[in-house]
Design an enzyme around this catalytic site. Sequence first.
Site: not given
Ligand code: DSN
Length: 490
Positions: A253, A285, A282, A291, A77, A79
């Site tokens: 974003d 990607k 994120t 992830r 943990y 935090e």
């Molecule tokens: N699930 C993502 C996407 O496919 O663009 C966005 O949250």
Amino acid sequence: MSFLQRYFSKVNERERSSAAIAHLAALDAIHEQDPEIAKSIVQELRDQRSRLKLIASENYSSLSVQLAMGNWMTDKYSEGSVGHRFYAGCGNVDRIEGEGMRLAQKIFGADHAYLQPHSGADANLVAFWSILVQKIENPAVERLGKKNLGELSAAEYEEVRKLLSSQRVMGLGLGSGGHLTHGYRYNISSKMMQSESYEVDERGFIDYAALAKQVREFRPLILIAGYSSYPRRIDFAKMREIADSVGAVLLVDMAHFAGLVAGGVFDGVYHPVPFADIVTTTTHKTLRGPRGGMILCKTPYRAAVDKGCPLVLGGPLPHVLAAKALALKEVDTGSFKQYAAQVVANAQALAEAFLRNGVKLSTGGTDNHLIVIDTASSFHLTGRQAETLLYDAHLTVNRNAIPRDPERPWITSGIRLGTPALTTLGMKEKEMAEIAAIITGLLREAKPGFEEGKPSPSKAEVDGVLLDKMRMRIRELLSHFPLYPELSID
Ligand code: DSN
């Protein structure tokens, strides 16, 4: 024979990879505990190996990044923030998280990085909360002559709470390529604040002049720039100017295009960090990490952002923090720059090949990693019919709304295709042309499938011989670009 024994009997000493050995040993350990779970993990690898992965938000992380997540760091943990934890014994997490933050700040040129969000949606939630605290809550507490929330009476706290929920947020509409968390009516973001969307124009582009007018009318506290299925770059200098016209906070974003920023493809006015107050992303990607989520912010937001856990998020995932730090190390290399440039070159090659075949694309092309095909106009198919048929043919894509889509979100009139994963495998422009030919060849011949005697909006069929032929072409293509070739699992 165990996974590991099979590996040692197949691969000679010089070719052995410690990451592959570790993965196989892990599978053996999992198999001993539960063969069914091991079986599904292995099957997922087989599935990913046997299909062309064209989901724009997916990629293939390195075996080392995956291994960093598979250990005892998960048991701790932690935090709080680096050097300021609510639990004893966080020295190792501090070192790992601190290194990840240092790399993120260096790569993106950010004042501050926060690596704890568990996803992009969580990163957006922390960002919204931090902006509300910094811009609304703290000044309100000060106006009431108090030092902090704890000193407020119940009535004063209720006053502040109402003030927070009356703030306004504006983001790109879901149907225009925005994300659920950018103020979509069914999402928490539109319950925390009042929300209004801006939409793309007839050709599918963001119209900055129309946006500027709408912003002057709606006067949001937060203007969001970013997308999930918009196939173009955003001019963040213009977005900053528009936000400044009403004193709004600019939140970018960059979940989809973080890797293109990190790899230097999006620079100048297309690099969000110099222009935005807060940038969320994120890490899995185009950035090609584990992830998870991440936030970059300007110094005034740092204190609030760092309290994201425990005030918004549950406990950090230290094993994922280790993987994030490792992935950022991979990003901080020259080869990642080449990768990012190729992702865009591939998307443009894919778009051009479709256009040559007479396929209609949203905005008529792309300048990032994704394209959106209007399947209704091009093939008289719903997005879902196209998605289902392509999956059958061994291509994974996702159905996606097109601007002003008359179909329900579950069905849609389009599909979204992206090149991050196939570029990781090493594919280039030539392979993109072949993929466009396969997809066009299939969708052109497709007929709606039937369910309970009626044409189904979800199913499409082609002649079995054609389907087999296309699967063979895909198998042939993939045979030149194996996924994790050092992992001897077949
Ligand atoms: N699930 C993502 C996407 O496919 O663009 C966005 O949250």
